[in-house]
Design a protein around this motif. Structure first.
Motif, PDB file in Angstrom:
ATOM      1  N   ILE A  31       1.061  -1.303  -0.177  1.00  0.00           N
ATOM      2  CA  ILE A  31      -0.151  -0.238   0.514  1.00  0.00           C
ATOM      3  C   ILE A  31       0.668   1.429  -0.075  1.00  0.00           C
ATOM      4  CG2 ILE A  31      -1.695   1.747   0.810  1.00  0.00           C
ATOM      5  CD1 ILE A  31      -2.619  -1.571   2.259  1.00  0.00           C
ATOM      6  N   VAL A  32       0.526   2.076  -0.851  1.00  0.00           N
ATOM      7  CA  VAL A  32       0.788   3.497  -0.930  1.00  0.00           C
ATOM      8  C   VAL A  32       0.273   4.250  -0.277  1.00  0.00           C
ATOM      9  CG1 VAL A  32       1.930   5.145  -2.487  1.00  0.00           C
ATOM     10  CG2 VAL A  32       2.164   2.526  -3.466  1.00  0.00           C
ATOM     11  N   ASP A  33      -0.864   4.493  -0.395  1.00  0.00           N
ATOM     12  CA  ASP A  33      -1.425   5.176   0.388  1.00  0.00           C
ATOM     13  C   ASP A  33      -3.005   5.200   0.227  1.00  0.00           C
ATOM     14  OD1 ASP A  33      -2.337   7.594   1.458  1.00  0.00           O
ATOM     15  OD2 ASP A  33      -1.796   8.791   0.407  1.00  0.00           O
ATOM     16  N   CYS A  34      -3.191   5.154   1.508  1.00  0.00           N
ATOM     17  CA  CYS A  34      -5.490   5.083   1.423  1.00  0.00           C
ATOM     18  C   CYS A  34      -5.309   6.643   1.679  1.00  0.00           C
ATOM     19  CB  CYS A  34      -4.865   3.538   2.147  1.00  0.00           C
ATOM     20  SG  CYS A  34      -6.854   3.495   2.216  1.00  0.00           S
ATOM     21  N   GLY A  35      -6.680   6.708   1.115  1.00  0.00           N
ATOM     22  CA  GLY A  35      -7.161   8.076   1.670  1.00  0.00           C
ATOM     23  C   GLY A  35      -9.220   7.662   1.764  1.00  0.00           C
ATOM     24  N   VAL A  36      -9.256   8.235   2.575  1.00  0.00           N
ATOM     25  CA  VAL A  36     -10.850   8.467   2.121  1.00  0.00           C
ATOM     26  C   VAL A  36     -11.489   9.595   2.233  1.00  0.00           C
ATOM     27  CG1 VAL A  36     -13.734   8.203   3.724  1.00  0.00           C
ATOM     28  CG2 VAL A  36     -11.888   6.505   4.142  1.00  0.00           C
ATOM     29  N   TYR A  37     -13.004   9.807   0.982  1.00  0.00           N
ATOM     30  CA  TYR A  37     -12.519  11.774   0.774  1.00  0.00           C
ATOM     31  C   TYR A  37     -13.996  11.778   0.141  1.00  0.00           C
ATOM     32  CZ  TYR A  37      -7.582  11.048  -0.927  1.00  0.00           C
ATOM     33  OH  TYR A  37      -6.279  11.668  -0.992  1.00  0.00           O
ATOM     34  N   VAL A  38     -14.481  12.757   1.044  1.00  0.00           N
ATOM     35  CA  VAL A  38     -15.817  13.289   1.398  1.00  0.00           C
ATOM     36  C   VAL A  38     -16.210  14.917   1.320  1.00  0.00           C
ATOM     37  CG1 VAL A  38     -18.372  13.131   3.170  1.00  0.00           C
ATOM     38  CG2 VAL A  38     -16.111  11.560   3.401  1.00  0.00           C
ATOM     39  N   ASP A  39     -16.845  14.660   0.414  1.00  0.00           N
ATOM     40  CA  ASP A  39     -17.085  16.493  -0.478  1.00  0.00           C
ATOM     41  C   ASP A  39     -15.858  16.992  -0.377  1.00  0.00           C
ATOM     42  OD1 ASP A  39     -20.489  16.008   0.758  1.00  0.00           O
ATOM     43  OD2 ASP A  39     -19.711  16.553   2.700  1.00  0.00           O
ATOM     44  N   PRO A  44      -9.481  13.164   8.126  1.00  0.00           N
ATOM     45  CA  PRO A  44      -8.043  12.135   8.999  1.00  0.00           C
ATOM     46  C   PRO A  44      -7.448  11.870   9.091  1.00  0.00           C
ATOM     47  CG  PRO A  44      -9.709  14.652  10.195  1.00  0.00           C
ATOM     48  CD  PRO A  44     -10.236  13.945   8.723  1.00  0.00           C
ATOM     49  N   GLY A  45      -6.645  11.125   9.919  1.00  0.00           N
ATOM     50  CA  GLY A  45      -6.810   9.384  10.183  1.00  0.00           C
ATOM     51  C   GLY A  45      -5.751   9.023   9.150  1.00  0.00           C
ATOM     52  N   ARG A  46      -5.509   7.753   9.008  1.00  0.00           N
ATOM     53  CA  ARG A  46      -5.078   6.843   8.261  1.00  0.00           C
ATOM     54  C   ARG A  46      -5.504   6.017   8.319  1.00  0.00           C
ATOM     55  NH1 ARG A  46       1.305   5.245   9.978  1.00  0.00           N
ATOM     56  NH2 ARG A  46       0.679   4.274   8.152  1.00  0.00           N
ATOM     57  N   PHE A  47      -6.059   5.285   7.480  1.00  0.00           N
ATOM     58  CA  PHE A  47      -7.135   3.641   7.500  1.00  0.00           C
ATOM     59  C   PHE A  47      -6.915   2.381   6.320  1.00  0.00           C
ATOM     60  CE2 PHE A  47      -9.649   7.792   7.741  1.00  0.00           C
ATOM     61  CZ  PHE A  47     -10.480   7.563   7.830  1.00  0.00           C
ATOM     62  N   THR A  48      -7.257   1.600   7.013  1.00  0.00           N
ATOM     63  CA  THR A  48      -6.593   0.438   6.003  1.00  0.00           C
ATOM     64  C   THR A  48      -7.427   0.413   5.029  1.00  0.00           C
ATOM     65  OG1 THR A  48      -7.927  -1.088   7.576  1.00  0.00           O
ATOM     66  CG2 THR A  48      -5.732  -0.823   8.425  1.00  0.00           C
ATOM     67  N   PRO A  49      -7.502  -0.161   4.577  1.00  0.00           N
ATOM     68  CA  PRO A  49      -8.397  -0.509   2.950  1.00  0.00           C
ATOM     69  C   PRO A  49     -10.184  -0.742   3.645  1.00  0.00           C
ATOM     70  CG  PRO A  49      -6.801  -1.504   2.393  1.00  0.00           C
ATOM     71  CD  PRO A  49      -6.244  -0.688   3.878  1.00  0.00           C
ATOM     72  N   LEU A  66      -7.199   3.790  -3.146  1.00  0.00           N
ATOM     73  CA  LEU A  66      -6.587   2.964  -2.644  1.00  0.00           C
ATOM     74  C   LEU A  66      -5.342   3.747  -3.921  1.00  0.00           C
ATOM     75  CD1 LEU A  66      -4.872   0.967  -0.794  1.00  0.00           C
ATOM     76  CD2 LEU A  66      -6.478  -0.327  -1.740  1.00  0.00           C
ATOM     77  N   GLY A  67      -3.977   3.517  -3.775  1.00  0.00           N
ATOM     78  CA  GLY A  67      -3.061   2.907  -3.992  1.00  0.00           C
ATOM     79  C   GLY A  67      -1.682   1.920  -4.182  1.00  0.00           C
ATOM     80  N   LEU A  68      -1.436   1.091  -5.049  1.00  0.00           N
ATOM     81  CA  LEU A  68      -0.883  -0.079  -4.230  1.00  0.00           C
ATOM     82  C   LEU A  68       0.197   0.153  -5.330  1.00  0.00           C
ATOM     83  CD1 LEU A  68      -3.853  -2.597  -4.179  1.00  0.00           C
ATOM     84  CD2 LEU A  68      -2.688  -1.833  -2.533  1.00  0.00           C
ATOM     85  N   PHE A  69       1.322  -1.050  -5.169  1.00  0.00           N
ATOM     86  CA  PHE A  69       2.654  -0.880  -5.889  1.00  0.00           C
ATOM     87  C   PHE A  69       3.456  -2.204  -5.326  1.00  0.00           C
ATOM     88  CE2 PHE A  69       7.258  -0.518  -6.003  1.00  0.00           C
ATOM     89  CZ  PHE A  69       7.900  -0.304  -7.785  1.00  0.00           C
ATOM     90  N   GLU A  70       3.383  -2.697  -6.713  1.00  0.00           N
ATOM     91  CA  GLU A  70       3.179  -4.067  -7.513  1.00  0.00           C
ATOM     92  C   GLU A  70       2.935  -5.011  -6.047  1.00  0.00           C
ATOM     93  OE1 GLU A  70       7.466  -4.305  -8.527  1.00  0.00           O
ATOM     94  OE2 GLU A  70       7.297  -3.082 -10.135  1.00  0.00           O
ATOM     95  N   PRO A  71       1.688  -5.758  -6.253  1.00  0.00           N
ATOM     96  CA  PRO A  71       1.490  -6.497  -4.720  1.00  0.00           C
ATOM     97  C   PRO A  71       1.551  -7.738  -5.375  1.00  0.00           C
ATOM     98  CG  PRO A  71      -0.956  -5.387  -6.159  1.00  0.00           C
ATOM     99  CD  PRO A  71       0.805  -4.981  -6.783  1.00  0.00           C
ATOM    100  N   ASP A  72       1.596  -8.536  -4.652  1.00  0.00           N
ATOM    101  CA  ASP A  72       1.486 -10.128  -5.326  1.00  0.00           C
ATOM    102  C   ASP A  72      -0.173 -10.795  -4.947  1.00  0.00           C
ATOM    103  OD1 ASP A  72       0.986 -10.585  -2.580  1.00  0.00           O
ATOM    104  OD2 ASP A  72       3.169 -10.696  -1.942  1.00  0.00           O
ATOM    105  N   ALA A  73       0.189 -11.808  -5.294  1.00  0.00           N
ATOM    106  CA  ALA A  73      -1.236 -12.870  -5.767  1.00  0.00           C
ATOM    107  C   ALA A  73      -1.910 -12.410  -4.436  1.00  0.00           C
ATOM    108  CB  ALA A  73      -1.331 -13.787  -5.798  1.00  0.00           C
TER     109      ALA A  73
END
Length: 357
Positions: A31-39, A44-49, A66-73
């Motif tokens: 995971i590179v970044d994971c954010g929740v966007y409303v309006d 604020p804060g950090r979220f797991t997927p 959610l941004g991912l970089f070269e995930p495995d299976a």
């Protein structure tokens, strides 16, 4: 009666080696970044997927990016369960190196795009010029999952720029898809400009007298342009599909994507023109090499003709017969040398007049 040797065959029992169980790499590593966007604004804060998706669905508004970089299976499997992604698309996201395309699985759009990057190089050496990767974007009603392959395809600046524009971010996942697509097409334009400069440099050096540009460098540039065209051109059909009225994207997002499609059409034509120009340069380089080889052969032939004169005279007077003209004369040896010098000088003058030397 001779004895026949007896051969005994033993049965070999094949035992399969147990598979090696390697510890699974945590999904957080990919995971590179994971954010929740409303309006249009990021919470604020950090979220797991899983927590991000639960937050959006509990609110009934907003979306997850959610941004991912070269995930495995294993990692991609966990993400697929959270966002309900189709197994076929998940398999493509793990392996990467996919052709640009657009697929739809129920309410989820899967957009595959190739990324490119220009590599600084020396024109007199054979080296990689264009580096490629890919991005697969899963776009749903309340999420965007971007899976990247290739170190040059970072999207941090895209996220930062969108977060500075809440009005566009409020348009939803389609705005993220447009921003990523726009960034990739802009990269195409930058790389095409750099490659165009290389083609112009090759053209200038190729037609410079007595230049020593190796033809292998031209072939390498030709191969890299072909790879660039294969990465860029197929994206035209997915962009056309995204801008059609039957696309699930909003009208405003389709307007933005039409602008991206226009830019993509322009850079595709530019790359095709570069390909054709380089094809002509390859032909010119081959012709130049042929001319240089012909000139070298003329020089070699002229040198051999000049050397043939003293060789012939020395061969005649080296036959050691007693009765030969001027053989026993005191001035015979200098006379022969002078004759050789005069004939060779005459040949040199004659060959220079016809530009063989």
């Amino acid at each position: 009666m001779s004895s026949v040797p007896q051969f005994r065959f033993r049965r070999v029992r094949l035992v399969a080696e147990p598979p090696v169980h390697r510890p699974a790499v945590p999904t957080a590593r990919a995971i590179v970044d994971c954010g929740v966007y409303v309006d249009g604004r990021r919470l604020p804060g950090r979220f797991t997927p899983a927590a991000a998706m639960a937050e959006v669905r509990s609110r009934g508004t907003g979306f997850v990016w959610l941004g991912l970089f070269e995930p495995d299976a294993h990692q991609m499997g966990e993400i697929a369960e959270i966002f309900d992604l189709h197994a076929l698309a998940v398999e493509d996201a793990v392996h990467g190196r996919q052709r640009p395309k657009l697929e739809r699985y129920d309410d989820t759009l899967v957009t595959v795009m190739r990324t490119v990057a220009y590599v600084e190089h020396d024109m007199h050496s054979v080296s990689e010029i264009v580096e490629t990767g890919d991005i697969m974007v899963f776009t749903g009603p309340d999420f965007v999952v971007a899976v990247r392959h290739g170190a040059h395809s970072a999207l941090a600046d895209v996220r930062h720029r969108l977060e500075q524009d809440p009005a566009r971010m409020a348009l939803g996942p389609g705005a993220v898809l447009h921003a990523i697509t726009d960034r990739i097409v802009d990269t195409y334009i930058v790389v095409a400009q750099a490659v165009e400069y290389d083609v112009e440099s090759v053209e200038e050096e190729l037609f410079t007298p007595r230049s020593r540009l190796p033809i292998e460098s031209i072939y390498q540039l030709k191969r890299e342009i072909v790879e660039l065209r294969r990465a860029v051109s197929p994206l035209a059909l997915p962009l056309q599909a995204l801008t059609r009225p039957e696309s699930p994207l909003s009208m405003e997002i389709r307007r933005y994507l039409r602008d991206v499609a226009d830019h993509h059409a322009g850079v595709s034509e530019r790359i095709n023109d570069l390909d054709e120009s380089l094809t002509a340069l390859v032909g010119a380089a081959v012709a130049k090499i042929a001319i240089q080889q012909n000139a070298d052969m003329r020089r070699i032939s002229a040198v051999l003709a000049i050397l043939a004169v003293p060789t012939m005279i020395a061969g005649i007077y080296g036959m050691n017969f007693d009765h030969m003209p001027e053989l026993h004369q005191r001035w015979g040896y200098p006379a022969v040398l002078i004759t050789m010098a005069v004939l060779c000088s005459g040949l040199v003058v004659a060959f220079r007049r016809v530009k063989w030397l």
